[in-house]
Scaffold this motif. Structure first.
Motif, PDB file in Angstrom:
ATOM      1  N   LYS A  40      29.480  47.925  36.308  1.00 17.09           N
ATOM      2  CA  LYS A  40      28.534  48.113  35.210  1.00 17.09           C
ATOM      3  C   LYS A  40      29.023  47.434  33.933  1.00 17.09           C
ATOM      4  O   LYS A  40      28.221  46.917  33.145  1.00 17.09           O
ATOM      5  CB  LYS A  40      28.313  49.606  34.941  1.00 17.09           C
ATOM      6  N   LYS A  41      30.346  47.442  33.725  1.00 13.58           N
ATOM      7  CA  LYS A  41      30.917  46.832  32.521  1.00 13.58           C
ATOM      8  C   LYS A  41      30.968  45.306  32.633  1.00 13.58           C
ATOM      9  O   LYS A  41      30.727  44.602  31.664  1.00 13.58           O
ATOM     10  CB  LYS A  41      32.332  47.377  32.275  1.00 13.58           C
ATOM     11  N   SER A  42      31.315  44.817  33.821  1.00 10.47           N
ATOM     12  CA  SER A  42      31.475  43.375  33.986  1.00 10.47           C
ATOM     13  C   SER A  42      31.155  43.001  35.429  1.00 10.47           C
ATOM     14  O   SER A  42      31.764  43.536  36.361  1.00 10.47           O
ATOM     15  CB  SER A  42      32.910  42.962  33.632  1.00 10.47           C
ATOM     16  N   ARG A  43      30.200  42.090  35.607  1.00 10.39           N
ATOM     17  CA  ARG A  43      29.802  41.657  36.941  1.00 10.39           C
ATOM     18  C   ARG A  43      30.714  40.536  37.430  1.00 10.39           C
ATOM     19  O   ARG A  43      30.861  39.518  36.778  1.00 10.39           O
ATOM     20  CB  ARG A  43      28.355  41.188  36.937  1.00 10.39           C
ATOM     21  N   HIS A  44      31.367  40.778  38.593  1.00 12.13           N
ATOM     22  CA  HIS A  44      32.205  39.771  39.229  1.00 12.13           C
ATOM     23  C   HIS A  44      31.890  39.764  40.715  1.00 12.13           C
ATOM     24  O   HIS A  44      31.752  40.825  41.340  1.00 12.13           O
ATOM     25  CB  HIS A  44      33.700  40.082  39.037  1.00 12.13           C
ATOM     26  N   GLY A  46      41.856  37.928  44.294  1.00 13.74           N
ATOM     27  CA  GLY A  46      40.863  36.987  43.784  1.00 13.74           C
ATOM     28  C   GLY A  46      40.267  37.438  42.460  1.00 13.74           C
ATOM     29  O   GLY A  46      40.043  36.626  41.553  1.00 13.74           O
ATOM     30  N   PHE A  47      40.045  38.766  42.349  1.00 12.04           N
ATOM     31  CA  PHE A  47      39.486  39.303  41.102  1.00 12.04           C
ATOM     32  C   PHE A  47      40.444  39.078  39.927  1.00 12.04           C
ATOM     33  O   PHE A  47      40.046  38.608  38.858  1.00 12.04           O
ATOM     34  CB  PHE A  47      39.199  40.795  41.271  1.00 12.04           C
ATOM     35  N   TRP A  48      41.721  39.385  40.149  1.00 12.63           N
ATOM     36  CA  TRP A  48      42.691  39.211  39.063  1.00 12.63           C
ATOM     37  C   TRP A  48      42.930  37.739  38.747  1.00 12.63           C
ATOM     38  O   TRP A  48      43.124  37.369  37.585  1.00 12.63           O
ATOM     39  CB  TRP A  48      44.014  39.898  39.423  1.00 12.63           C
ATOM     40  N   ALA A  49      42.880  36.896  39.778  1.00  9.59           N
ATOM     41  CA  ALA A  49      43.019  35.459  39.520  1.00  9.59           C
ATOM     42  C   ALA A  49      41.853  34.947  38.688  1.00  9.59           C
ATOM     43  O   ALA A  49      42.029  34.159  37.749  1.00  9.59           O
ATOM     44  CB  ALA A  49      43.091  34.696  40.843  1.00  9.59           C
ATOM     45  N   GLU A  50      40.635  35.427  39.009  1.00  6.37           N
ATOM     46  CA  GLU A  50      39.462  35.024  38.230  1.00  6.37           C
ATOM     47  C   GLU A  50      39.544  35.554  36.803  1.00  6.37           C
ATOM     48  O   GLU A  50      39.226  34.839  35.839  1.00  6.37           O
ATOM     49  CB  GLU A  50      38.205  35.552  38.917  1.00  6.37           C
ATOM     50  N   SER A  68      42.086  33.555  34.907  1.00  8.87           N
ATOM     51  CA  SER A  68      41.540  32.232  34.613  1.00  8.87           C
ATOM     52  C   SER A  68      40.586  32.286  33.426  1.00  8.87           C
ATOM     53  O   SER A  68      40.625  31.425  32.539  1.00  8.87           O
ATOM     54  CB  SER A  68      40.826  31.695  35.853  1.00  8.87           C
ATOM     55  N   ASN A  69      39.745  33.326  33.403  1.00  7.73           N
ATOM     56  CA  ASN A  69      38.809  33.478  32.272  1.00  7.73           C
ATOM     57  C   ASN A  69      39.554  33.741  30.970  1.00  7.73           C
ATOM     58  O   ASN A  69      39.193  33.218  29.912  1.00  7.73           O
ATOM     59  CB  ASN A  69      37.824  34.612  32.553  1.00  7.73           C
ATOM     60  N   GLU A  70      40.615  34.574  31.063  1.00  6.05           N
ATOM     61  CA  GLU A  70      41.405  34.865  29.866  1.00  6.05           C
ATOM     62  C   GLU A  70      42.109  33.610  29.359  1.00  6.05           C
ATOM     63  O   GLU A  70      42.175  33.371  28.150  1.00  6.05           O
ATOM     64  CB  GLU A  70      42.432  35.964  30.170  1.00  6.05           C
ATOM     65  N   ASN A  71      42.638  32.796  30.299  1.00  5.80           N
ATOM     66  CA  ASN A  71      43.299  31.555  29.886  1.00  5.80           C
ATOM     67  C   ASN A  71      42.316  30.603  29.222  1.00  5.80           C
ATOM     68  O   ASN A  71      42.638  29.949  28.220  1.00  5.80           O
ATOM     69  CB  ASN A  71      43.936  30.876  31.100  1.00  5.80           C
ATOM     70  N   ALA A  72      41.110  30.523  29.797  1.00 10.06           N
ATOM     71  CA  ALA A  72      40.093  29.655  29.194  1.00 10.06           C
ATOM     72  C   ALA A  72      39.735  30.142  27.797  1.00 10.06           C
ATOM     73  O   ALA A  72      39.561  29.348  26.863  1.00 10.06           O
ATOM     74  CB  ALA A  72      38.856  29.610  30.084  1.00 10.06           C
TER      75      ALA A  72
END
Length: 341
Positions: free
Chosen positions: A12-16, A78-82, A85-89
């Motif tokens: 609900k907070k974040s769709r992944h 995979g979730f933590w890698a994504e 990756s988003n945090e690095n971007a």
């Protein structure tokens, strides 16, 4: 079930897509676990359970459960890698934004430095122009005198030498003032080099000397030799000019007949202590707390840049600047900079 509830809240907070896959594998684990539990309980009920021989279907269900458990761990990774990756971007974008803001800040400070230089020397423009007119006028008179003697045929070697010496003196006097002004306004080279603080003070005093003479302000100079500092000469000269201007204006506003400005500089271990003390009215109490803040000024026509820029320049060289009240109601501004050995 607890994991599924937590995953549902997280979605609900974040769709992944990784969270969706994790919910699927967790649900499959739950179903397969319930099926296997049912099979074991059913075998126990009929009394056919054998700890050493597991039926093929039960084995298949168990391995399916293990497979989905592994897939769950894969989806978590995979979730933590994504996420990383988003945090690095995002961090890269933030770094670019911060870099742009810092460049904009440096550009703004450079513009403020230019504005403050104009204001600092603008107050002295009349006396500087008068000081430049004096050697220019004297040179003109000496040239006319020399021409008259040549026309009359009365020019002797002694008179010629005397006139040429006077012309050279006046020319050097004007060149000194212009050179001092150019050192204040130069923008070409702001790289740090080693300078003697006494030489920088002398250059600024050449600029303010006409103003001091016009307002009958006496300078008491006590500067040790060999005070080497690694700075940009233009910036430190601007600091000295700002502080001297403030001292002159403070004495002028106090309507004192005999104003005095004391300039002291001496070494203290690995530091250079430099101070300017005036015999003016001092700093009003309401301005002391925010004295070095931007756009804070004690003058009616001031811009509130001078002291803020002084602090900005000094702190950039790992130094410090502060204000003290003088025993004779005036103000003391002290500067401390690292000494180069």
């Amino acid at each position: 079930m607890w994991i599924l509830i937590e995953l549902f809240i997280a979605r609900k907070k974040s769709r992944h897509i990784q969270l969706d896959f994790l919910m699927l594998t967790t649900f499959a684990e739950l179903v397969l676990g319930l099926i296997r539990l049912w099979m074991v309980l059913s075998a126990t009920t009929v009394g056919n359970i054998n700890l050493y021989e597991e039926p093929f279907v039960s084995t298949l269900v168990r391995w399916f459960g293990v497979s989905f458990t592994i897939l769950s761990y894969v989806s978590i990774l995979g979730f933590w890698a994504e996420t990383l990756s988003n945090e690095n971007a995002k961090n890269i974008e933030d770094n670019i934004r911060v870099r742009d803001l810092l460049l904009e800040r440096e550009s703004l400070i450079a513009n403020l430095l230019k504005a403050n230089k104009t204001a600092a020397t603008g107050a002295l423009s009349a006396s500087i122009a008068h000081e430049l007119n004096q050697p220019s006028g004297a040179s003109n008179l000496n040239i006319q005198f020399l021409r008259m003697k040549l026309e009359q045929g009365l020019l002797s070697a002694d008179i010629g030498k005397e006139v040429l010496d006077a012309l050279e003196f006046d020319n050097n006097r004007a060149a000194t003032i212009v050179k001092s002004l150019r050192s204040i306004f130069t923008e070409a080279d702001l790289q740090t080099q080693e300078y003697d603080l006494g030489d920088l003070i002398a250059k600024v005093l050449d600029i303010v000397k006409p103003e001091l003479k016009a307002k009958q302000i006496q300078i008491q100079l006590r500067v040790e030799s060999g005070l080497i500092i690694k700075v940009s000469a233009s910036e430190i000269e601007q600091v000295i000019l700002n502080l001297l201007n403030n001292a002159i204006q403070s004495i002028t506003s106090s309507a004192m007949s005999d104003g005095v400005i004391q300039i002291e500089a001496f070494a203290d271990r690995d530091l250079v202590n430099f101070s300017i003390t005036d015999s003016g009215a001092g700093v009003p109490a309401q301005f002391k707390q925010n004295l070095f803040e931007l756009l804070n000024t004690t003058k009616q026509s001031g811009m509130g840049l001078g002291l803020w820029l002084c602090k900005h320049i000094i702190t950039r060289y790992d130094g410090a600047i502060w204000h003290e009240d003088s025993a004779s109601q005036g103000a003391i501004f002290r500067v401390r900079l690292p000494l180069q050995r």
